[in-house]
Write an enzyme that holds these catalytic residues in place. Structure first.
Site, PDB file in Angstrom:
ATOM      1  N   LYS A  23       0.838  -1.199   0.000  1.00  0.00           N
ATOM      2  CA  LYS A  23       0.000   0.000   0.000  1.00  0.00           C
ATOM      3  C   LYS A  23       0.878   1.256   0.000  1.00  0.00           C
ATOM      4  O   LYS A  23       0.622   2.207  -0.735  1.00  0.00           O
ATOM      5  CB  LYS A  23      -0.954  -0.016   1.210  1.00  0.00           C
ATOM      6  CG  LYS A  23      -2.062  -1.046   1.043  1.00  0.00           C
ATOM      7  CD  LYS A  23      -2.878  -1.318   2.298  1.00  0.00           C
ATOM      8  CE  LYS A  23      -3.808  -2.508   2.022  1.00  0.00           C
ATOM      9  NZ  LYS A  23      -4.629  -2.915   3.162  1.00  0.00           N
ATOM     10  N   GLN A  69      -4.802  -1.586   9.240  1.00  0.00           N
ATOM     11  CA  GLN A  69      -4.678  -2.913   8.635  1.00  0.00           C
ATOM     12  C   GLN A  69      -5.326  -3.948   9.557  1.00  0.00           C
ATOM     13  O   GLN A  69      -5.057  -3.981  10.761  1.00  0.00           O
ATOM     14  CB  GLN A  69      -3.191  -3.231   8.391  1.00  0.00           C
ATOM     15  CG  GLN A  69      -2.944  -4.516   7.646  1.00  0.00           C
ATOM     16  CD  GLN A  69      -3.489  -4.516   6.210  1.00  0.00           C
ATOM     17  OE1 GLN A  69      -3.589  -3.470   5.570  1.00  0.00           O
ATOM     18  NE2 GLN A  69      -3.861  -5.678   5.717  1.00  0.00           N
ATOM     19  N   ASP A 127     -11.160   2.503   3.242  1.00  0.00           N
ATOM     20  CA  ASP A 127     -11.449   1.069   3.095  1.00  0.00           C
ATOM     21  C   ASP A 127     -12.932   0.842   2.787  1.00  0.00           C
ATOM     22  O   ASP A 127     -13.316  -0.241   2.329  1.00  0.00           O
ATOM     23  CB  ASP A 127     -11.147   0.335   4.417  1.00  0.00           C
ATOM     24  CG  ASP A 127      -9.802  -0.375   4.403  1.00  0.00           C
ATOM     25  OD1 ASP A 127      -9.399  -0.848   3.330  1.00  0.00           O
ATOM     26  OD2 ASP A 127      -9.175  -0.451   5.476  1.00  0.00           O
TER      27      ASP A 127
HETATM   28  N1  GUN Z   1      -6.680  -6.930   5.774  1.00  0.00           N
HETATM   29  C1  GUN Z   1      -6.829  -7.691   4.658  1.00  0.00           C
HETATM   30  N2  GUN Z   1      -7.378  -6.963   3.666  1.00  0.00           N
HETATM   31  C2  GUN Z   1      -7.569  -5.717   4.153  1.00  0.00           C
HETATM   32  C3  GUN Z   1      -8.100  -4.507   3.603  1.00  0.00           C
HETATM   33  O1  GUN Z   1      -8.532  -4.433   2.435  1.00  0.00           O
HETATM   34  N3  GUN Z   1      -8.104  -3.437   4.431  1.00  0.00           N
HETATM   35  C4  GUN Z   1      -7.692  -3.503   5.730  1.00  0.00           C
HETATM   36  N4  GUN Z   1      -7.773  -2.395   6.460  1.00  0.00           N
HETATM   37  N5  GUN Z   1      -7.198  -4.596   6.264  1.00  0.00           N
HETATM   38  C5  GUN Z   1      -7.143  -5.697   5.483  1.00  0.00           C
END
Ligand code: GUN
Length: 284
Positions: free
Chosen positions: A52, A96, A119
């Site tokens: 990211k 996350q 998200d």
């Molecule tokens: N953990 C696995 N996929 C994601 C996601 O798309 N966003 C977040 N915040 N955590 C994750």
């Protein structure tokens, strides 16, 4: 001829569009900024977070990194989110998941300002999605819509079967397909005669998290198949929820694993960050 839906290429195209847009925003003194929070050092989360931050760098989005120890308390995390909610230079906040067991995931999701919830997990955004209003869309399902549209696959009036009903993928996926005027069926672990229902699908979206579960008995000839799963087999090879070798001669289009849905999740997160910056600047 089967179309392999090239998620890597489509993600690269969208990221390039976002890079250009970010440059234009910079010229107007708007600098998109994403705060990325990781609690603990789960290795998979570390890889996702790194990807990211790399994507931010490529597009020109500023990223702020918060790597907190496993022992961080819920209060400490809520206090950091509160601070970031109040900062005018921060457009998006990403925590996350999963967070350690002593922290309530629900509380954390609820605490993120819906206007910074890139998200699309906050109930204000999921509620707006249900109502058909503008909102931050959950990144993986939004990415699937982009894959289908940019591959020229018609959605209007098509039979779409979504297998999986998670809050972050299955449910928003079904709502987004509905918004595109598909006829949508959601299936799950209690569904009776799953293969029969899946064989109705012009577009089959597989998101159950079981390696190579969907074989040719689930596929109608000519269907487009979207494989949201990703699993590491013994010997390190990656595979999805679909047994691709078994279905390949039946489908009209399919996403590979890796290189299908995967690259789209981070790309749509970037899309949401740029959108958040435009919203906060009063441009949207
Ligand atoms: N953990 C696995 N996929 C994601 C996601 O798309 N966003 C977040 N915040 N955590 C994750």
């Amino acid at each position: 001829m089967v179309m392999l839906i090239d998620g890597k290429q489509i993600a690269a195209d969208i990221q390039e569009e976002l890079r250009v847009k970010t440059e234009e925003l910079n010229a107007k003194c708007i600098f998109p900024c994403l705060a990325v929070i990781q609690v603990g050092d789960d290795p998979a989360s570390t890889v996702y977070v790194r990807n990211k931050k790399k994507a931010c760098e490529k597009i020109g989005i500023k990223s702020l990194s918060y790597e907190l120890p496993e022992e961080t308390t819920e209060e400490e995390l809520l206090s950091l989110i509160d601070e970031l909610n109040g900062r005018s230079d921060v457009d998006g906040i990403l925590v996350q998941l999963p967070v350690p067991a002593h922290i309530s995931e629900e509380k954390i999701i609820m605490s993120i300002d819906p206007a910074k919830d890139v998200d699309g997990f906050n109930p204000e955004n999921t509620g707006k999605l249900l109502a058909g209003s503008k909102c931050f869309e959950s990144c993986t399902p939004a990415g699937v819509i982009q894959l289908l549209k940019r591959s020229g696959i018609e959605l209007d009036g098509k039979e779409c079967v979504v297998v999986g009903r998670s809050n972050n993928v299955g449910k928003p996926m079904a709502l987004l397909m509905l918004q595109e005027n598909a006829t949508v069926t959601i299936c799950h672990s209690h569904t009776k005669d799953l293969p029969e229902i899946c064989r109705r699908a012009d577009i089959l979206i597989c998101a159950i998290g079981k390696p190579k579960f969907f074989d040719r008995s689930y596929i109608k000839e000519g269907a487009a198949v979207i494989d949201v799963g990703i699993h590491r087999l013994e010997g390190k090879k990656l595979c999805g929820d679909v047994d691709r070798d078994d279905v390949m001669d039946l489908v009209s289009a399919i996403t590979p694993v890796p290189g299908g849905v995967g690259p789209m999740t981070v790309t749509m997160l970037m899309f949401n960050c740029v959108k958040a910056a435009e919203m906060h600047a009063g441009l949207l």
